[in-house]
Design an enzyme around this catalytic site. Structure first.
Site, PDB file in Angstrom:
ATOM      1  N   ARG A  90      63.097  32.500  -7.877  1.00  0.00           N
ATOM      2  CA  ARG A  90      62.601  33.596  -7.051  1.00  0.00           C
ATOM      3  C   ARG A  90      61.370  33.193  -6.249  1.00  0.00           C
ATOM      4  O   ARG A  90      61.248  33.503  -5.085  1.00  0.00           O
ATOM      5  CB  ARG A  90      62.246  34.805  -7.927  1.00  0.00           C
ATOM      6  CG  ARG A  90      63.456  35.532  -8.439  1.00  0.00           C
ATOM      7  CD  ARG A  90      63.088  36.538  -9.481  1.00  0.00           C
ATOM      8  NE  ARG A  90      62.529  35.877 -10.659  1.00  0.00           N
ATOM      9  CZ  ARG A  90      62.402  36.418 -11.843  1.00  0.00           C
ATOM     10  NH1 ARG A  90      62.747  37.668 -12.029  1.00  0.00           N
ATOM     11  NH2 ARG A  90      61.904  35.743 -12.865  1.00  0.00           N
ATOM     12  N   SER A 127      64.689  41.913 -14.685  1.00  0.00           N
ATOM     13  CA  SER A 127      65.224  42.894 -15.632  1.00  0.00           C
ATOM     14  C   SER A 127      64.090  43.728 -16.226  1.00  0.00           C
ATOM     15  O   SER A 127      64.237  44.934 -16.429  1.00  0.00           O
ATOM     16  CB  SER A 127      65.969  42.189 -16.766  1.00  0.00           C
ATOM     17  OG  SER A 127      67.059  41.461 -16.256  1.00  0.00           O
TER      18      SER A 127
END
Ligand code: PNS
Length: 159
Positions: A90, A127
């Site tokens: 990311r 998450s």
């Protein structure tokens, strides 16, 4: 035949994970999504629930299967004839630890790691943040697949 693995906790699977799984499936013959049964980490969903939600959201991708694993991912790779681990990166914050794991896995077992840069649409997504926002009333509908949103809403209502 190139078989790769996308490992993770997937508690729960997000659209960021889905993007990496889908791209890995277009580049390789087979993708196994391997769900870690992590006994040291408390999870919102059991390993069976995480496997089930991944099976549901990947059912349209014929070369994707879902499995669970304990212990080292390299042992899973060696036992299942997996050529490489595929990971999404990311941001630079992911880089140090991911590189360290990749080098350790290669050093210990000769298992390669392939990095894909995350789609910028999902660069902020994790998450943990999905769970935190969902728990306190945030709208995470655009961040997880619809079946996962349903499971998340149900679980948080009773948690
Ligand atoms: O979704 P996560 O929790 O960030 O995924 C991390 C995961 C499961 C991919 C990583 O922790 C892992 O591979 N764990 C298995 C144990 C292992 O092999 N540890 C040594 C890594 S060098």
């Amino acid at each position: 035949m190139i078989r790769v693995v996308c490992p993770g906790s997937f508690d729960p699977v997000t659209n960021g994970h889905m993007d990496i799984i889908g791209r890995a499936a277009r580049l390789h013959d087979e993708v196994i999504v391997a769900v870690l049964r992590n006994l040291n980490k408390s999870t919102l969903f059991t390993v069976d629930e995480r496997v089930e939600m991944l099976q549901e959201v990947t059912k349209g991708q014929a070369n994707v299967t879902v499995a669970r694993f304990d212990g080292l991912i390299v042992d899973f790779c060696l036992a299942n004839d997996v050529s490489a681990i595929v990971k999404g990166l990311r941001a630079v914050t992911d880089f140090d630890y991911e590189m360290q794991m990749a080098q350790m896995n290669y050093n210990q077992a000769g298992v390669e790691t392939l990095f894909m840069t995350t789609n910028p649409l999902y660069a902020f997504l994790s998450s943990s943040l999905v769970k935190e926002f969902a728990r306190y009333g945030g709208d995470v509908a655009g961040l997880v697949p619809p079946p996962v949103l349903r499971m998340l809403t149900e679980r948080l209502a009773t948690d």
